[in-house]
Design a protein around this motif. Structure first.
Motif: not given
Ligand code: ADP
Length: 270
Positions: A159-165, A187-189, A191-194, A205-209, A212-214, A218-225
């Protein structure tokens, strides 16, 4: 905590017991603080959609004689309610995974099944974003665990790979057999992550930007899960990413023999 330990060491005149007690208290305090942070972050996140629903309900009231407006506000309430529902179920998932209870159901799980289910769960999102999800790599591998929890974790990464591509790009889901483990990579092509944010994105709940995230809702919970789900299975998740080039998340899980082969060898030896 650090200052406390130092001062305790100074006061305790070499009393080992005193130092241990202070360590115990600090651990309890740390857990308590985590719980407190979790509750306050969660409440904060819930307040936004709840506030929106309240305002929209008021707007409906005052636009009562304009059917088009009423429909517009009603559909926005639906969207906020959906968001609230998603957020609540994610919070529940996370709290279940963080608790000490064992996983609901563990059995030999086919990685082929996990990956297929995860891709399937995201097929609508992929289509609407114009992203193609491609599955590659090894087949016929098994791990021990909960098929639902594992599928959800891989689905979160997809889901993240799709959302940030960007539209028109590809997301690769690869499976690789290692000596005692299986690696599942997404793997996605995109925006990448700093680099400075790469460790923090696994936090709740952490979202990089924010901006962008809004946009992706997103909820910022996906990767924590994902992290908790994988760790509950004795595995881990790593990240490679370069801003503007893309990201690869790699989940490593302990491999078990294919159940059929296992049964066969039991028969032979028995
Ligand atoms: P969210 O619901 O915001 O996607 P996650 O916990 O899944 O929350 O991810 C946390 C943050 O990590 C995201 O807000 C985003 O900034 C970043 N991120 C996660 N996956 C990717 C990815 N594949 N590409 C770029 N950024 C990502």
């Amino acid at each position: 905590t650090e200052t406390r330990l130092v001062s305790a060491r100074a006061i305790s005149l070499g009393g080992r017991l005193a130092l241990l007690t202070v360590r115990d208290i600090s651990e309890a305090e740390r857990v308590e603080r985590m719980r407190h942070d979790f509750v306050s972050n969660t409440s904060h996140e819930l307040k936004t959609p709840v506030g929106a629903v309240t305002l929209l309900a008021e707007a409906i009231e005052s636009a009562a004689d304009d059917p088009a407006q009423v429909r517009h506000f009603a559909s926005r309430i639906q969207a906020e309610a959906l968001r609230l529902g998603n957020l609540t179920s994610r919070i529940m998932n996370l709290s279940r995974l963080q608790s000490t209870d064992s996983l609901a159901e563990t059995r030999a799980v086919s990685i082929d099944e996990v990956v297929a289910a995860a891709i399937d769960m995201q097929s609508v999102a992929a289509e609407s974003q114009g992203v193609e999800v491609v599955r590659g790599g090894d087949r016929g591998l098994y791990v021990r665990g909960d098929v639902q929890v594992l599928s959800d974790a891989i689905a979160n990464l997809i889901a993240n790979a799709i959302a940030y591509s960007p539209a028109g790009s590809r997301v690769g889901v690869g499976v690789k057999q290692m000596a005692d483990a299986v690696e599942i990579s997404v793997a996605d092509r995109g925006i990448g992550i700093d680099e400075s944010e790469q460790n923090r994105i696994f936090e709740r709940f952490y979202r990089a930007d924010q901006a962008r995230s809004r946009r992706t809702g997103g909820t910022g919970l996906g990767l924590s899960i994902v992290k908790h789900a994988v760790q509950r299975h004795g595995g881990d998740v790593r990240l490679w990413s370069r801003p503007g080039r893309g990201s690869t998340f790699t989940v490593t899980l302990p491999l078990i023999p294919a159940p059929d082969a296992d049964e066969r060898s039991h028969k032979k030896s028995g």
